[in-house]
Design an enzyme around this catalytic site. Structure first.
Site, PDB file in Angstrom:
ATOM      1  N   ASP A   1       0.827  -1.205   0.000  1.00  0.00           N
ATOM      2  CA  ASP A   1       0.000   0.000   0.000  1.00  0.00           C
ATOM      3  C   ASP A   1       0.864   1.260   0.000  1.00  0.00           C
ATOM      4  O   ASP A   1       2.034   1.241   0.379  1.00  0.00           O
ATOM      5  CB  ASP A   1      -0.951   0.011   1.200  1.00  0.00           C
TER       6      ASP A   1
ATOM      7  N   GLU B   1      -0.637  -1.970   5.205  1.00  0.00           N
ATOM      8  CA  GLU B   1       0.222  -1.921   6.394  1.00  0.00           C
ATOM      9  C   GLU B   1       0.161  -0.557   7.072  1.00  0.00           C
ATOM     10  O   GLU B   1       0.338  -0.443   8.292  1.00  0.00           O
ATOM     11  CB  GLU B   1       1.674  -2.236   6.002  1.00  0.00           C
ATOM     12  N   GLU B   2      -0.109   0.484   6.299  1.00  0.00           N
ATOM     13  CA  GLU B   2       0.017   1.847   6.799  1.00  0.00           C
ATOM     14  C   GLU B   2      -1.156   2.315   7.657  1.00  0.00           C
ATOM     15  O   GLU B   2      -1.051   3.325   8.346  1.00  0.00           O
ATOM     16  CB  GLU B   2       0.174   2.831   5.622  1.00  0.00           C
TER      17      GLU B   2
ATOM     18  N   HIS C   1       7.930   8.683   4.534  1.00  0.00           N
ATOM     19  CA  HIS C   1       6.693   9.476   4.660  1.00  0.00           C
ATOM     20  C   HIS C   1       6.947  10.953   4.325  1.00  0.00           C
ATOM     21  O   HIS C   1       6.237  11.830   4.809  1.00  0.00           O
ATOM     22  CB  HIS C   1       6.074   9.334   6.049  1.00  0.00           C
TER      23      HIS C   1
END
Length: 391
Positions: free
Chosen positions: A78, A136-137, A362
């Site tokens: 993702d 996962e995020e 990020h």
């Protein structure tokens, strides 16, 4: 099998896959096109493939011998709701969404490994399961749902890696015990009695109460957690009121706390509860606490970690350094896999300032030196190829 030659032969294809994913990112739980693309890359490899596992997950099994142990390799796929600000040919084509954490690299690496191993199936001492994990995020993550849907059935060990721009290309880093922390969050809503700013005596001011609450929260780590343990409590959002002369009826506080052990996790949660009760009584308000427990801490299995790291110490084609590093306070839902089976998780270095691959994860300028993927692939390939079938 010549691992160096095979990785070099497949490198251009791996880069092409990573860049395709980078151009076509999808956020957590919305990876519809991504899962179909992954399937298209592995459908002709002779694998037993299950789609939509626990949601958008894919589980592909390379069954070599029913009497062999089975090693699972995991990659997440993702992306994040971040706008890609890089000026590169493979820049994200989806405004506001980008692979800012390296999951595109993880997926390209795992597909490459699947292609190599499936072509050399007769040489393998273990069965291999390729776990392509969605989401996962974003809590609750995809790992738990995939496990509940049988992703780890008949699996004996599980191994994963995360590319990292903290570490230079060619390096493999690990922590012997805890890779990531318990990643939890909380929200506190302070309900008071609003009124005119000129007559605070007839109100129950939630702003004053919440200001005291925030100060007291900062004492949790320094006064309730042993200095020999680790914990972080951070307030990340505060919202109350709209105009200068009106005391609002409520205030909202949001934050996160990170710990490594179950015991410290419970201490922090309990102290948050106690502080809220005290503030409620002291200021005649109601401080309502909601704790959202996130991913548990990720702990490595010592025996498996030793085996994986020893494979690339000294005699390696692309790994120049293997070193232990400190634990991180981030969260990672690979921890659920490692709670179910003996697990090993490590960092693959992809930092190279000359290629502008040094922004933190990020970040809108995040990128990797794709040469770094070679060392991750080598480590995972050797995990499979050097496995003792009698282990």
């Amino acid at each position: 099998m010549d691992i160096k030659q095979l990785i070099n032969e497949n490198f251009d294809s791996m880069v092409e896959m990573r860049r395709y994913m980078h151009q076509h990112p999808e956020v957590s739980f919305q990876e519809e096109n991504t899962k179909r693309w992954i399937y298209s890359q592995i459908k002709d490899l002779g694998l037993d493939i299950r789609q939509d596992v626990g949601g958008n997950g894919i589980v592909a099994r390379l069954q070599v011998n029913d009497n062999f142990k089975t090693v699972a390799l995991r990659a997440d796929f993702d992306a994040l709701p971040i706008n890609d600000e890089k000026d590169v040919p493979y820049k994200s084509k989806t405004p506001g969404v980008m692979h800012a954490c390296g999951h595109d690299a993880h997926t390209a690496m795992l597909i490459t490994i699947a292609k190599i191993l499936s072509a050399h199936k007769d040489e393998l001492p273990v069965n291999v399961v390729f776990l392509h994990q969605h989401a996962e995020e974003l809590l609750p993550g995809g790992a738990q749902a995939m496990i509940a849907d049988g992703a780890l059935d008949d699996v004996d060990y599980v191994v994963g890696t995360h590319v990292s721009t903290k570490f230079p290309v060619g390096t493999i880093k690990y922590n012997y015990d805890t890779m990531y922390a318990n990643a939890d969050s909380f929200k506190i809503t302070v309900h008071g009695l609003g009124g005119h700013g000129a007559t605070p005596q007839v109100t129950h001011d939630p702003i004053v109460a919440s200001a005291s609450l925030i100060q007291q929260i900062q004492s949790i780590v320094s006064r309730s957690v042993s200095p020999l343990d680790s914990a972080v409590v951070t307030i990340g959002a505060y919202n109350a009121g709209t105009v200068f002369n009106v005391i609002p009826g409520k205030a909202e506080i949001k934050g996160t706390f990170r710990t490594y052990t179950k015991e410290v996790r419970e201490i922090v949660a309990k102290r948050l509860e106690q502080i809220c009760l005290g503030i409620s009584a002291s200021f005649n308000v109601n401080a309502d606490l909601e704790v959202m427990y996130g991913y548990p801490s990720l702990k490595n299995n010592h025996d498996l970690l030793d085996y994986v790291m020893d494979n690339v110490r000294g005699d390696a084609a692309f790994v120049s350094d293997v070193e232990e590093v400190g634990p991180a306070m981030g969260g990672e839902d690979f921890s659920y896999f490692a709670e179910e089976k003996p697990g090993c998780y490590f960092y693959t270095g992809v930092r190279n300032s000359d290629k502008k691959a040094d922004s933190p994860h990020h970040h809108p300028m995040f990128d990797i030196d794709e040469d770094g993927m070679k060392s991750g692939v080598e480590t995972l390939l050797k995990t499979v190829l050097y496995f003792d079938k009698n282990k």
